[in-house]
Structures are given as structure tokens and as C-alpha cells.
Design an enzyme around this catalytic site. Structure first.
Site, mmCIF file in Angstrom:
data_model
loop_
_atom_site.group_PDB
_atom_site.id
_atom_site.type_symbol
_atom_site.label_atom_id
_atom_site.label_comp_id
_atom_site.label_asym_id
_atom_site.label_seq_id
_atom_site.Cartn_x
_atom_site.Cartn_y
_atom_site.Cartn_z
ATOM 1 N N GLN A 31 0.792 -1.220 0.000
ATOM 2 C CA GLN A 31 0.000 0.000 0.000
ATOM 3 C C GLN A 31 0.826 1.272 0.000
ATOM 4 O OE1 GLN A 31 -2.690 -1.761 3.311
ATOM 5 N NE2 GLN A 31 -4.003 -0.331 2.212
ATOM 6 N N ASN A 57 -1.758 -10.694 8.867
ATOM 7 C CA ASN A 57 -2.760 -9.645 9.049
ATOM 8 C C ASN A 57 -4.099 -10.042 8.450
ATOM 9 O OD1 ASN A 57 -3.395 -6.640 9.658
ATOM 10 N ND2 ASN A 57 -4.073 -6.906 7.538
ATOM 11 N N GLU A 58 -5.139 -9.972 9.241
ATOM 12 C CA GLU A 58 -6.538 -10.114 8.827
ATOM 13 C C GLU A 58 -6.787 -11.306 7.891
ATOM 14 O OE1 GLU A 58 -8.459 -6.655 7.359
ATOM 15 O OE2 GLU A 58 -8.002 -5.433 9.108
ATOM 16 N N ASP A 102 2.193 0.260 -8.052
ATOM 17 C CA ASP A 102 3.545 0.262 -8.611
ATOM 18 C C ASP A 102 4.434 1.313 -7.950
ATOM 19 O OD1 ASP A 102 2.578 -1.674 -10.262
ATOM 20 O OD2 ASP A 102 2.957 -0.607 -12.146
ATOM 21 N N TYR A 156 -12.786 -1.288 12.852
ATOM 22 C CA TYR A 156 -13.217 -0.058 12.213
ATOM 23 C C TYR A 156 -14.686 0.257 12.434
ATOM 24 C CZ TYR A 156 -8.829 -0.178 9.541
ATOM 25 O OH TYR A 156 -7.505 -0.193 9.176
ATOM 26 N N HIS A 192 -2.164 -5.546 -12.535
ATOM 27 C CA HIS A 192 -1.686 -5.382 -13.905
ATOM 28 C C HIS A 192 -2.559 -6.135 -14.910
ATOM 29 C CE1 HIS A 192 2.664 -4.562 -12.290
ATOM 30 N NE2 HIS A 192 1.847 -3.534 -12.127
#
Length: 496
Positions: free
Chosen positions: A42, A189-190, A75, A332, A62
Site C-alpha cells: 500500500q 494480518n486479517e 507500482d 473499524y 496489472h
């Protein structure tokens, strides 16, 4: 660094939900850690820099750009691969205690396997960790945050049980290289996010869309991979490195639709959070009983020769149980759980027997899935404590998305209201040890692309230099970290 952006905090008398007056705000516990978080794909960019191999998100964005909201990719992203020193300097200026970031698997293993280790990839993370420690920030390292070498995906990804060994090979190098300078590790993670979204759905790579089957196989392998990495750390590294290691689980809170229904919210918790947490944190281990009963029954009704929910052996149950030094929580938002009446000789709806809705009165964010429900944060902290005892809870993600405004008062109000609920939960006995804001800067939000802005810093993705600018929320956090006190928010203004 000079910034024109400023804000005003006015301290007033407020009355909290427990009916007590708070004149000076809410102080954080002594030794409580406050940090910011990100993930490699990210923020890093440099997708093929210094010999990095192709990962599953490189290939996905892509080759299937139409599956990304704005047809973008990571990218370049925030270009933190080249700008990590600037990012660390900003976090130092704000005053954070730690930075949670992840290691790019394909940057370390460019061909996907342990027989080819990139010296340049190793050096990048050594440099980042050195920069953090030299500025007084603790590195909080996530080993896997959804990106793995594409060659492993071609071989089945998390549906292939060999992923357990491949992940362990990668974890070993991470521990060997970075463990001497890292106190805090997250294995994975998650898992439910990429198991549901990637293998059971289309909201995450690889978008296999094999619901009510593939996600169960994925989670089964994830739990075994996590446990194997945990045991390896304790057997080979902990005596010299003295770190702690856990897993980050996304857990929503569930409210009832009808006051007399006290059962459905608990069932929803077991399917949402317990699916991942019960095998690790519960006294008996294994998947929640309600999941086992309902999915087994559905599988029989549907004519399957065995349950679609895989079974652990008793040896595996014992091997997985207890494999975490803390409960890593990403939270969240919240939902309302609505039961679905089971018909005779028919299966449970969607393997669960409930569906989820939101209260239309809950404020919205820029992400369709994220409603502002601060009381749910306190609710999930108390529920985890009730289910799994006094295990330390490390909040590793919490945040709010908007459309990118520098004067982000809604984000500040979100953080204030959620942090207040967390402090109330601590007061009620929840053993919360840390809090990480998601995210330090606007970044690539997976299939949302660059449409959702979660950052405390604005990033200009149209600028080749990826200019960072403090939002008012960054100044708010700076004030909070200086005082170590949560103060009532009255106003935040942009004085240029």
C-alpha cells in the site's frame, strides 16, 4: 519542516457516558503505546526495484485492472521505498511510539522460495528499522500483509497446504535478519479479509470467488502457518531476541435488531471473530462450536461426503491453541446481526443463519463498508475480554476514510470518539496495551484504489515526488502525544 496548517483545541467540561465529569480529559495509561500503521504493497511502490519479484497484487492489478475501482495499482503508491527516511522523520515529529509496517515477501524472496534471498531486499528493511530506532520509534513488524510471490499463487496460494511451509521459510529469514532489533511481530494480518475476499469472493486478490468452500480451506492453512511460525520463534529465537509475537484479527462488533435477541449477536461474533480467534485464544481451541454444528449440518443436507469446514486433528488443535502473546485487533466499524429462520430439511442461510445490516443513522465514511459506531469499539473490546480472558489486546488498526480534505474534522471526531470508548473499556478492565492509527498517510486501498483516503498525511499521487502534507488530524495526534491525554474536540481549523 514548516507547515501552514494549524488547529485549535478548546477544552470544555464534558460528561462521559458513565455520568462522570471530566475536566482535564482522559489520560492514557502509563506505558501505553500509540503508533501508526501501513502495509508494504500500500505504501512502498518500487514494485520491481532492486530485483523484487512479482507478487500476487502486482499480477492482479496489472492483469485485471477493471477489478480496481479506479483501475490503479501500487507500482509507485506513496514511494516509501525511496522516501522512508522522510516518513520516519514525520512520525518522529508527530511523536508516535511505534510504526507498524509489513515486509514484502517477494522483495525478500524474488523467485518465491528460500533458495534465492535478495540482499537488496534485506538491506531495505534493515535500513528502515535502523532509521526508526535511531529516531526513537519501535518497529512493529507484520510478516504477511496480503502480498506473496505470484508463483505461490499460481501453485494454489493459501488453498495449498504447502503454503504453511513456504510461510514458515519466509518467517525464519525475517526472524533471523530483523529479530535482534524488533520487539514486536505480527505473523499474519486479517486472514478472514483475504480468505473471504480473495478466495471466497472478489474484493481481494486473487478473486477466486469460490464461496462457502475456498475460504474455509484458506483459513485452515493460515492458522497452521501462524502456529508453525509462532512455535519456530519460541524454539529458535525468543531466548536471544526476547520479542513477542501474535496475529492481527479483524473483528467487528454486532448489535441485536430486537432487544429480546441476545443470541444472534454472539453467533455473529463467533463467525466473524471466533472463526480466527477461537482456535488460538479459547480454552479448548478449535473452531467455534456453532460453526462446526451449522456447517457440518449444511454439508450433510447438500450431499457433501464430508464437512466443507475442515477438521483439525487433536494434535493440531493443541499445537495451534495458545500461539499468541497478545490479541492483535483491527477494528473499524459495527453491524446489526439479523437472524434467518431455518426451514425444516433446509440448510442454514449462507452457512451462518444470520445476515448483517447497518443502522441508517450511523454516520458514513468514504468507504461503503465503514460506518461510524464508536460504542461498538468498546463493545468488541469487552467481548474479546469476556471470551478470552485477560490476554493483552494490541489495537493494530483503527481509522476513518474520507475524500482527502486537509481540514479533516470528521476524522478527528472519529478518532476522539473511538479512543474515548477504548479508554472507557480499559477503565472497565480490558487489558489494552497499544493503539495504532490507520494510516500514517493516504495510500493504495486495495480494490478501492486511491479513492479512499485514510491518512493523517495527504499524499499527492499526481506529483512524481509524492508530496506529503499534514492534515489537521496529524496535528491533533501530535498534541495528543505531547500531552498523553485525550482532550475533548471542539474545533479544528485551517489557518493559512
Amino acid at each position: 519542516m514548516k507547515f501552514n496548517l494549524s488547529f485549535v483545541l478548546l477544552i470544555t467540561f464534558i460528561k462521559d457516558i458513565h455520568g462522570e465529569h471530566c475536566e482535564k480529559g482522559w489520560p492514557f495509561p502509563q506505558d501505553f503505546l500509540i503508533g501508526a500503521a501501513s502495509a508494504a504493497y500500500q505504501v512502498e511502490g518500487g514494485w520491481n526495484a532492486s530485483g523484487k519479484g512479482e507478487n500476487n497484487w502486482d499480477w492482479f492489478t496489472h492483469n485485471k485492472p477493471w477489478m480496481i475501482a479506479d483501475q490503479s495499482n501500487g507500482d509507485v503508491a506513496c514511494d516509501s521505498f525511496h522516501k522512508y527516511k522522510k516518513d520516519v522523520a514525520i512520525m518522529k515529529d508527530i511523536g508516535f511510539d511505534f510504526y507498524r509496517f509489513s515486509i514484502s515477501w517477494s522483495r525478500i524472496f524474488p523467485t518465491g522460495f528460500a533458495n534465492d534471498i535478495s540482499k537488496d531486499g534485506i538491506k531495505y528493511y534493515h535500513d528502515l528499522i535502523h532509521e526508526l530506532r535511531s529516531k526513537g520509534l519501535e518497529p512493529f513488524v507484520t510478516i504477511y500483509h496480503w502480498d506473496h510471490p505470484q508463483v505461490l499463487e499460481q501453485m494454489g496460494g493459501w488453498i495449498n497446504e504447502m503454503m504453511v511451509d513456504w510461510f514458515t521459510d519466509f518467517s525464519k529469514i525475517v526472524f533471523q535478519e530483523f529479530g535482534p532489533k524488533v520487539k514486536y511481530f505480527v505473523t499474519i494480518n486479517e486472514p478472514s479479509s483475504f480468505c473471504y475476499g480473495g478466495y471466497g469472493g472478489t474484493s481481494k486478490a486473487p478473486a477466486w470467488n469460490l464461496p462457502l468452500n475456498a475460504e474455509y480451506l484458506c483459513m485452515h492453512n493460515v492458522l497452521k502457518a501462524h502456529a508453525k511460525a509462532y512455535h519456530m520463534y519460541y524454539e529458535k529465537f525468543r531466548s536471544t531476541q526476547n520479542g513477542i509475537i501474535g496475529i492481527a484479527l479483524p473483528c467487528n462488533h454486532y448489535f441485536h435488531k430486537n432487544e429480546e435477541d441476545s443470541i444472534t449477536p454472539d453467533i455473529a461474533f463467533q463467525y466473524d471473530c471466533g472463526w480466527m480467534a477461537n482456535p488460538i485464544f479459547s480454552k479448548d481451541g478449535d473452531y467455534p462450536k456453532i460453526m462446526r454444528e451449522r456447517i457440518d449440518e449444511n454439508s450433510r443436507i447438500q450431499g457433501w461426503p464430508r464437512s466443507r469446514l475442515p477438521k483439525f486433528t487433536q494434535t493440531e488443535v493443541e499445537y495451534i491453541r495458545g500461539t499468541s502473546d497478545y490479541f492483535g485487533l483491527n477494528h473499524y466499524t459495527s453491524y446489526i446481526a439479523v437472524p434467518v429462520q431455518k426451514e425444516v430439511n433446509k440448510g442454514w442461510a449462507n452457512d451462518r443463519g444470520f445476515y448483517q445490516i447497518v443502522d441508517p443513522k450511523w454516520p458514513v465514511s468514504a468507504s461503503s463498508w465503514l460506518r461510524v459506531v464508536p460504542e461498538g469499539f468498546g463493545g468488541i473490546l469487552r467481548k474479546i475480554t469476556k471470551e478470552y480472558g485477560n490476554t493483552p489486546i494490541y489495537v493494530l488498526e483503527n481509522g476513518y476514510s474520507d475524500t482527502g480534505s486537509l481540514n479533516d474534522l470528521d476524522r478527528i471526531n472519529y478518532y476522539y470518539s473511538y479512543l474515548k470508548e477504548m479508554l472507557l473499556a480499559i477503565k472497565d478492565g480490558c487489558n489494552v496495551k497499544s493503539y495504532a492509527a490507520w494510516s500514517i498517510m493516504d495510500n493504495y486501498e486495495w480494490t478501492e484504489g486511491y479513492n479512499a483516503h485514510f491518512g493523517l498525511l495527504q499524499v499527492d499521487f499526481n506529483d512524481a515526488r509524492r508530496k506529503r502534507t499534514y492534515k489537521n488530524s496529524a496535528h491533533w495526534f501530535k498534541n495528543l502525544l505531547q500531552s498523553r491525554t485525550l482532550l475533548p474536540v471542539q474545533n479544528c481549523t485551517n489557518n493559512n
